[in-house]
Design an enzyme around this catalytic site. Structure first.
Site, PDB file in Angstrom:
ATOM      1  N   GLY A 118       0.827  -1.198   0.000  1.00  0.00           N
ATOM      2  CA  GLY A 118       0.000   0.000   0.000  1.00  0.00           C
ATOM      3  C   GLY A 118       0.861   1.246   0.000  1.00  0.00           C
ATOM      4  N   GLN A 126       3.103   9.895   1.222  1.00  0.00           N
ATOM      5  CA  GLN A 126       4.412   9.219   1.197  1.00  0.00           C
ATOM      6  C   GLN A 126       5.249   9.617  -0.027  1.00  0.00           C
ATOM      7  OE1 GLN A 126       2.585   5.136   2.072  1.00  0.00           O
ATOM      8  NE2 GLN A 126       4.567   4.993   3.072  1.00  0.00           N
ATOM      9  N   CYS A 149       6.306  -0.394   6.998  1.00  0.00           N
ATOM     10  CA  CYS A 149       5.896   0.772   6.222  1.00  0.00           C
ATOM     11  C   CYS A 149       7.036   1.150   5.281  1.00  0.00           C
ATOM     12  CB  CYS A 149       5.589   1.925   7.179  1.00  0.00           C
ATOM     13  SG  CYS A 149       5.082   3.442   6.341  1.00  0.00           S
ATOM     14  N   LEU A 150       6.700   1.474   4.054  1.00  0.00           N
ATOM     15  CA  LEU A 150       7.732   1.868   3.077  1.00  0.00           C
ATOM     16  C   LEU A 150       8.466   3.130   3.526  1.00  0.00           C
ATOM     17  CD1 LEU A 150       5.810   1.210  -0.275  1.00  0.00           C
ATOM     18  CD2 LEU A 150       7.591  -0.212   0.754  1.00  0.00           C
ATOM     19  N   HIS A 176      -3.960   1.110   7.908  1.00  0.00           N
ATOM     20  CA  HIS A 176      -2.615   1.686   7.868  1.00  0.00           C
ATOM     21  C   HIS A 176      -2.562   2.889   6.919  1.00  0.00           C
ATOM     22  CE1 HIS A 176       1.951   1.082   7.729  1.00  0.00           C
ATOM     23  NE2 HIS A 176       1.735   1.884   6.698  1.00  0.00           N
ATOM     24  N   GLU A 177      -3.146   2.714   5.731  1.00  0.00           N
ATOM     25  CA  GLU A 177      -3.076   3.785   4.724  1.00  0.00           C
ATOM     26  C   GLU A 177      -3.967   4.971   5.107  1.00  0.00           C
ATOM     27  OE1 GLU A 177      -0.680   3.556   2.785  1.00  0.00           O
ATOM     28  OE2 GLU A 177      -0.343   1.416   3.019  1.00  0.00           O
ATOM     29  N   HIS A 183      -2.252   7.136   7.484  1.00  0.00           N
ATOM     30  CA  HIS A 183      -1.274   8.047   6.856  1.00  0.00           C
ATOM     31  C   HIS A 183      -1.935   9.376   6.482  1.00  0.00           C
ATOM     32  CE1 HIS A 183       2.565   6.065   6.422  1.00  0.00           C
ATOM     33  NE2 HIS A 183       2.077   5.000   5.818  1.00  0.00           N
TER      34      HIS A 183
HETATM   35 CO    CO Z   1       2.963   3.163   5.612  1.00  0.00          CO
END
Ligand code: CO
Length: 163
Positions: A46, A51, A88-89, A130-131, A134
């Site tokens: 995701g 991000q 998380c990226l 999670h997204e 963000h």
């Molecule tokens: Co993340």
């Protein structure tokens, strides 16, 4: 299409609240296409627009059953609770245990502005939460119950991808 740079957790932009998308125009399409390329290259599950430095309520989710483009996503229903690993990226190389709902139903617009409902369990439900976090400046590390040791993370890395 272009690969965009994924910001990491030291960047204060990740703590800001993303604004609602009101224009479903060509520019939104370019952003979504770039995010798709970026997510694919990063091999994540995701990605939220913040991000890649864009404070708009735009999210991609792909847990292996097809890519979802979620504009202005909102959680409408949750059920249950489950602890599992999360990464998380924007927090590369770290993993932790986080409690999330087992089932999540959301509503979101597509790139044309049409509303849809989606539901998911386990990894998909986790990814939705999670997204959407963000978009409100929340990083999963805020919710970690237990950070995983490198050995534990190694074990989980093959199972879960970054979000
Ligand atoms: Co993340």
């Amino acid at each position: 299409m272009a690969i965009r740079k994924i910001v990491t957790s030291e960047d204060p932009i990740l703590r800001k609240t993303s604004r609602k998308v009101e224009k479903f125009d060509e520019k939104l399409g370019y952003l979504l296409d770039d995010m798709r390329e970026t997510l694919r290259k990063a091999e994540g599950a995701g990605l939220a627009a913040v991000q890649v430095g864009i404070l708009r309520r735009v999210v991609l989710v792909d847990v292996g059953d097809g890519l979802l483009e979620l504009i202005n996503p909102e959680i409408v229903e949750t059920k249950g609770e489950i602890e599992d690993t999360e990464g998380c990226l924007s927090v590369p190389g770290e993993w932790g245990l986080v409690k999330r709902p087992e089932y999540v139903k959301i509503k979101a617009q597509d790139r044309r502005g049409v509303w849809h409902r989606y539901e998911g369990t386990d990894l998909k439900a986790r990814c939705f939460c999670h997204e959407i976090d963000h978009l409100d400046g929340i990083i999963y590390t805020d919710k970690v119950i237990k950070k995983l040791t490198p050995e534990e993370a190694q074990e989980f890395r093959s199972k879960n991808k970054g979000e």
